[in-house]
Design a protein around this motif. Structure first.
Motif, PDB file in Angstrom:
ATOM      1  N   PRO A 106      14.201  11.741 -12.553  1.00  0.00           N
ATOM      2  CA  PRO A 106      14.019  12.532 -11.332  1.00  0.00           C
ATOM      3  C   PRO A 106      12.807  12.101 -10.524  1.00  0.00           C
ATOM      4  O   PRO A 106      12.568  12.616  -9.441  1.00  0.00           O
ATOM      5  CB  PRO A 106      13.850  13.964 -11.861  1.00  0.00           C
ATOM      6  N   GLY A 107      12.030  11.163 -11.050  1.00  0.00           N
ATOM      7  CA  GLY A 107      10.916  10.639 -10.279  1.00  0.00           C
ATOM      8  C   GLY A 107      11.409   9.798  -9.113  1.00  0.00           C
ATOM      9  O   GLY A 107      12.592   9.452  -9.032  1.00  0.00           O
ATOM     10  N   GLY A 108      10.514   9.463  -8.207  1.00  0.00           N
ATOM     11  CA  GLY A 108      10.892   8.676  -7.040  1.00  0.00           C
ATOM     12  C   GLY A 108       9.941   7.519  -6.821  1.00  0.00           C
ATOM     13  O   GLY A 108       8.817   7.510  -7.334  1.00  0.00           O
ATOM     14  N   ASP A 109      10.385   6.542  -6.045  1.00  0.00           N
ATOM     15  CA  ASP A 109       9.533   5.395  -5.717  1.00  0.00           C
ATOM     16  C   ASP A 109      10.017   4.812  -4.394  1.00  0.00           C
ATOM     17  O   ASP A 109      11.214   4.588  -4.207  1.00  0.00           O
ATOM     18  CB  ASP A 109       9.615   4.332  -6.813  1.00  0.00           C
ATOM     19  N   ASP A 110       9.087   4.543  -3.484  1.00  0.00           N
ATOM     20  CA  ASP A 110       9.514   4.049  -2.167  1.00  0.00           C
ATOM     21  C   ASP A 110       9.976   2.594  -2.205  1.00  0.00           C
ATOM     22  O   ASP A 110      10.422   2.053  -1.181  1.00  0.00           O
ATOM     23  CB  ASP A 110       8.419   4.276  -1.120  1.00  0.00           C
TER      24      ASP A 110
ATOM     25  N   VAL B 282      17.631  -0.135   0.891  1.00  0.00           N
ATOM     26  CA  VAL B 282      18.362   0.756   1.796  1.00  0.00           C
ATOM     27  C   VAL B 282      18.252   0.270   3.237  1.00  0.00           C
ATOM     28  O   VAL B 282      19.216   0.338   4.002  1.00  0.00           O
ATOM     29  CB  VAL B 282      17.852   2.207   1.655  1.00  0.00           C
ATOM     30  N   ASN B 283      17.092  -0.260   3.622  1.00  0.00           N
ATOM     31  CA  ASN B 283      16.894  -0.715   4.995  1.00  0.00           C
ATOM     32  C   ASN B 283      17.346  -2.153   5.221  1.00  0.00           C
ATOM     33  O   ASN B 283      17.573  -2.548   6.372  1.00  0.00           O
ATOM     34  CB  ASN B 283      15.423  -0.565   5.386  1.00  0.00           C
TER      35      ASN B 283
ATOM     36  N   PRO C 269       0.821  -1.213   0.000  1.00  0.00           N
ATOM     37  CA  PRO C 269       0.000   0.000   0.000  1.00  0.00           C
ATOM     38  C   PRO C 269       0.854   1.261   0.000  1.00  0.00           C
ATOM     39  O   PRO C 269       2.070   1.224   0.189  1.00  0.00           O
ATOM     40  CB  PRO C 269      -0.769  -0.116   1.320  1.00  0.00           C
ATOM     41  N   ALA C 270       0.197   2.383  -0.231  1.00  0.00           N
ATOM     42  CA  ALA C 270       0.710   3.722   0.105  1.00  0.00           C
ATOM     43  C   ALA C 270       2.056   4.080  -0.514  1.00  0.00           C
ATOM     44  O   ALA C 270       2.852   4.761   0.117  1.00  0.00           O
ATOM     45  CB  ALA C 270       0.777   3.876   1.628  1.00  0.00           C
TER      46      ALA C 270
ATOM     47  N   LEU D  95       8.200   1.292   3.833  1.00  0.00           N
ATOM     48  CA  LEU D  95       8.747   1.313   5.193  1.00  0.00           C
ATOM     49  C   LEU D  95       7.877   0.504   6.147  1.00  0.00           C
ATOM     50  O   LEU D  95       8.392  -0.185   7.032  1.00  0.00           O
ATOM     51  CB  LEU D  95       8.857   2.761   5.681  1.00  0.00           C
ATOM     52  N   LYS D  96       6.565   0.598   5.966  1.00  0.00           N
ATOM     53  CA  LYS D  96       5.654  -0.167   6.817  1.00  0.00           C
ATOM     54  C   LYS D  96       5.863  -1.665   6.634  1.00  0.00           C
ATOM     55  O   LYS D  96       5.922  -2.423   7.609  1.00  0.00           O
ATOM     56  CB  LYS D  96       4.209   0.201   6.488  1.00  0.00           C
ATOM     57  N   LEU D  97       6.014  -2.106   5.389  1.00  0.00           N
ATOM     58  CA  LEU D  97       6.185  -3.530   5.144  1.00  0.00           C
ATOM     59  C   LEU D  97       7.582  -4.015   5.526  1.00  0.00           C
ATOM     60  O   LEU D  97       7.753  -5.181   5.883  1.00  0.00           O
ATOM     61  CB  LEU D  97       5.868  -3.862   3.689  1.00  0.00           C
ATOM     62  N   VAL D  98       8.566  -3.112   5.472  1.00  0.00           N
ATOM     63  CA  VAL D  98       9.889  -3.463   6.009  1.00  0.00           C
ATOM     64  C   VAL D  98       9.759  -3.758   7.499  1.00  0.00           C
ATOM     65  O   VAL D  98      10.320  -4.737   8.009  1.00  0.00           O
ATOM     66  CB  VAL D  98      10.911  -2.333   5.760  1.00  0.00           C
TER      67      VAL D  98
END
Length: 384
Positions: free
Chosen positions: A324-328, A334-335, A133-134, A142-145
């Motif tokens: 230049p776009g981003g994606d979580d 990274v984590n 999600p999200a 980050l939530k699923l990490v």
């Protein structure tokens, strides 16, 4: 409407993909509100033979496992994002899948449909399907990490449709090199005054103008793409004889590396602080969040490139896409640094562009993506 070729009624697999996409496209849900989408995908995962399907008590999203999770085999994960954007479509504000997340979910389910009867592959590897999600608010990964969904994963692959300016239909890239992104939102909290008495207040519009001009004075290494600009500025009301003391503003930042984003972010905060001191007016930061830049793994990229070459041919294998776009998605790597990860870019003649309310793409390009990801799993089942 999305563009599709004639749908052959005799082709059960294709019809299943079309039906899945049509449902997801017609039922968009916003970040953290993907409840019905979660239920829909959960049932698809169960119906397709996943031996374990996990949902969460405190958030949307769903994970499905198929194959060998005994600990002796590599675990390969494929991630799809679920949420839609909130924007004006034909004069009405509504949830809208203008970023292609409906396509990403359909593609990943298509991979599951393709391998659920491949008993040899399922003996040699474990496959985890992550429906997250999200993404649009940069928080779902980050939530699923935190939930540990990649703790036992060895390789993680993602996918994103690409605009026609980057990739034509029939092409694919083994990596999308997203930039780091950050948004700072803040309120200028002064007092209104009569238009005839400007000495009794500080004009919030002028404070905002100072901040905008100060952003233009920021200079960093020109060889690293970056930007900082005001994307929201709301101040004043119906009466033109009132000097507004309040304003709501937002600044969007982009940087190709995490290091430059850290420096850019600090300088933006300094500008806001300086404006508060110069104009002697309170400025309250109400939100400050961002997404890290891509840190793709060479090993995952190499396997993705092999799969693209096998499915589409070497002439359709594109280089890594710098955007230049981003994606979580990149928070997973990274984590969890040991994780080997990459996001594949899929050409589909997408236009006029991502996040455009009337975004269109060639739906049949999803079959290229399904074949590429299925080939990735086959490569892992042989090599690992």
């Amino acid at each position: 409407m999305m563009q599709t070729e004639t749908r052959p009624s005799s082709d059960t697999f294709k019809e299943k993909i079309y039906e899945t996409f049509d449902h997801l496209h017609k039922h968009p849900e916003l970040s953290w509100e993907e409840k019905e989408t979660t239920k829909f995908v959960e049932q698809k995962l169960k119906d397709a033979g996943c031996h374990r399907v996990i949902t969460f008590d405190d958030c949307t999203g769903v994970v499905g496992d198929i194959g060998n999770f005994s600990g002796d085999c590599p675990i390969i994960a494929i991630r799809a994002d679920m949420d839609a954007l909130y924007q004006e479509v034909d004069g009405k504000m509504q949830a809208n899948h203008s970023c292609g997340h409906d396509a990403h979910m359909t593609l990943v389910l298509g991979v599951l449909y393709s391998i659920n009867n491949n008993e040899l592959l399922k003996k040699r590897i474990g496959v985890r399907f992550i429906f997250q999600p999200a993404e649009e608010v940069g928080a779902g990964a980050l939530k699923l990490v935190e939930k540990g969904v990649v703790d036992e994963v060895d390789y993680l692959y993602g996918v994103h449709l690409r605009p026609i300016q980057e990739l034509r239909s029939g092409f694919a890239s083994p990596a999308i090199i997203h930039s780091a992104t950050r948004s700072v939102q803040f309120e200028i909290d002064g007092e209104d005054a009569h238009g005839a008495r400007p000495h009794l207040t500080q004009n919030a519009i002028e404070i905002g103008a100072y901040i905008m001009n100060a952003l233009h004075s920021l200079y960093f290494d020109p060889t690293i793409p970056h930007s900082a600009k005001v994307t929201r500025f709301i101040s004043g009301g119906k009466n033109t004889n009132i000097i507004p003391g309040k304003a709501s503003m937002a600044i969007d930042m982009r940087a190709q590396t995490n290091g430059l984003m850290k420096e850019l972010h600090q300088r933006v905060l300094e500008i806001i602080h300086n404006a508060q001191e110069i104009f002697r007016t309170p400025i309250h930061i109400t939100d400050d969040y961002g997404i890290v830049a891509a840190e793709s793994s060479e090993g995952a990229q190499e396997i993705a490139a092999k799969a693209i070459e096998k499915v589409l041919g070497s002439e359709k294998l594109a280089e890594g896409i710098i955007t230049p776009g981003g994606d979580d998605f990149h928070y997973y790597k990274v984590n969890v640094p040991r994780l080997k990860a990459t996001m594949i870019g899929l050409g589909c003649d997408l236009q006029p562009g991502l996040h455009h309310p009337d975004m269109q793409f060639e739906v049949d390009s999803l079959f290229n993506g399904i074949k590429i990801f299925t080939e990735i799993l086959k490569i892992h089942s042989v090599e690992d």
